[in-house]
Design an enzyme around this catalytic site. Structure first.
Site, PDB file in Angstrom:
ATOM      1  CG  ASP A 141     -12.123 -15.078 -29.414  1.00  0.00           C
ATOM      2  OD1 ASP A 141     -10.941 -14.400 -29.439  1.00  0.00           O
ATOM      3  OD2 ASP A 141     -12.135 -16.225 -30.138  1.00  0.00           O
ATOM      4  CG  ASN A 200     -14.405 -19.090 -28.654  1.00  0.00           C
ATOM      5  OD1 ASN A 200     -15.005 -20.127 -29.088  1.00  0.00           O
ATOM      6  ND2 ASN A 200     -13.926 -18.362 -29.828  1.00  0.00           N
ATOM      7  CG  ASP A 257     -10.121 -23.678 -30.127  1.00  0.00           C
ATOM      8  OD1 ASP A 257     -11.091 -23.308 -29.660  1.00  0.00           O
ATOM      9  OD2 ASP A 257      -9.693 -23.511 -31.390  1.00  0.00           O
ATOM     10  CG  HIS A 258     -10.755 -19.881 -27.305  1.00  0.00           C
ATOM     11  ND1 HIS A 258     -10.307 -18.579 -27.436  1.00  0.00           N
ATOM     12  CD2 HIS A 258     -10.978 -20.406 -28.400  1.00  0.00           C
ATOM     13  CE1 HIS A 258     -10.560 -18.368 -28.721  1.00  0.00           C
ATOM     14  NE2 HIS A 258     -10.667 -19.227 -29.265  1.00  0.00           N
ATOM     15  CE1 TYR A 277     -14.751 -15.739 -32.378  1.00  0.00           C
ATOM     16  CE2 TYR A 277     -16.487 -15.964 -33.923  1.00  0.00           C
ATOM     17  CZ  TYR A 277     -15.109 -16.205 -33.538  1.00  0.00           C
ATOM     18  OH  TYR A 277     -14.547 -17.270 -34.579  1.00  0.00           O
TER      19      TYR A 277
END
Length: 256
Positions: free
Chosen positions: A146, A7, A246-247, A105
């Site tokens: 994700d 992601n 952030d992933h 997602y």
DNA sequence: ATGGCATGTCGAACATGA
């Protein structure tokens, strides 16, 4: 082959990091991206193809959006879940070298009392029904993405703090189990793994530095692929970049 | 209990993420 989910939280911002990471990882065969956050007309298809890759994608402005970048040809592309009416672009599937790649997602859900939470659960139910049909056609299938679900307390840095909240709630974990009940296996747990390994850390409050994270990005494999899977690892390196997502990438190695 | 950081929106405060 190595298949990956990442992601990127905006491909516009992260494209240089994605291309650099692919250059640093020449054995990666397919990279599934989520949260590209761009409409198809502005997708950097030419840049990616110029770097020597095949790519399929589907997106929308501001939110969501998925893509598969691959070193081999991609065919039989499906965008979104057939028969499931959805105004959000969250799924793309394609076949590469006989392996069906489903890049998803899964909705975040926001909070248990949000209207986004039942949307998440209905989305997961539709995904499960879709995969059941896909698995009849494609015995070698991987669901990469994700998931916005931490399957077990060991996938959460502070299970007490998160208890009953979105990403860990009972119905969400039951939906994850329903995917496993189709005959899918969490490739990460096929192998001994270090404790407290996560795929996402909050930008806020030094989440990464404190390893206050969650394992919510997963690669599930059908029974045909499980014996071919030789490794599954989380690559934390890109989280150390300037302006990181952030992933971080999750990588499954397949003896194909 | 709240916000904390990052991204994108038509140009600043807000929605969303997880």
């Amino acid at each position: 082959m190595k298949i990956v989910t990442w992601n990127v939280n905006s491909l516009k911002v992260r494209l240089p990091q994605v291309l650099e990471w692919l250059a640093d990882n020449p054995d990666v065969t397919a990279l599934c991206l989520q949260e590209t956050k761009m409409e198809d007309v502005v997708f950097p298809k030419a840049d990616i193809e110029a770097a020597g890759f095949h790519v399929v994608f589907a997106g929308q402005k501001t939110y969501n959006g998925v893509a598969i970048i691959a070193r081999a040809a991609l065919s039989d592309v499906v965008i979104n879940i057939p028969g499931f009416i959805d105004h959000q672009v969250r799924l793309i599937a394609a076949t590469m070298q006989g392996v069906r790649l489903v890049c998803a997602y899964i909705p975040n859900g926001q909070a248990l009392d949000s209207e986004k939470y039942p949307y998440k659960l209905s989305w997961l139910a539709a995904l499960t029904a879709f995969l059941k049909k896909e698995m009849v056609v494609y015995s070698k299938l991987a669901l990469l993405g994700d998931y916005n679900i931490a399957p077990h307390d060991m996938d959460v840095h502070d299970p007490k703090k998160w208890e009953g909240q979105v990403l860990v709630s009972g119905p969400e974990r039951a939906a994850f189990q329903a995917l496993l009940d189709l005959g899918l296996t969490d490739s990460y747990r096929l192998f001994d793994q270090p404790e407290k390994t996560f795929s996402w850390w909050d930008y806020r409050g030094f989440g990464f530095r404190k390893n206050a994270g969650m394992r919510i990005d997963h690669i599930l494999l059908t029974k045909e692929l499980v014996p071919l899977c030789s490794a599954c690892v989380i690559d934390k390196e890109p989280r150390r970049n300037e302006r990181p997502s952030d992933h971080t990438p999750v990588i499954a190695s397949l003896l194909i």
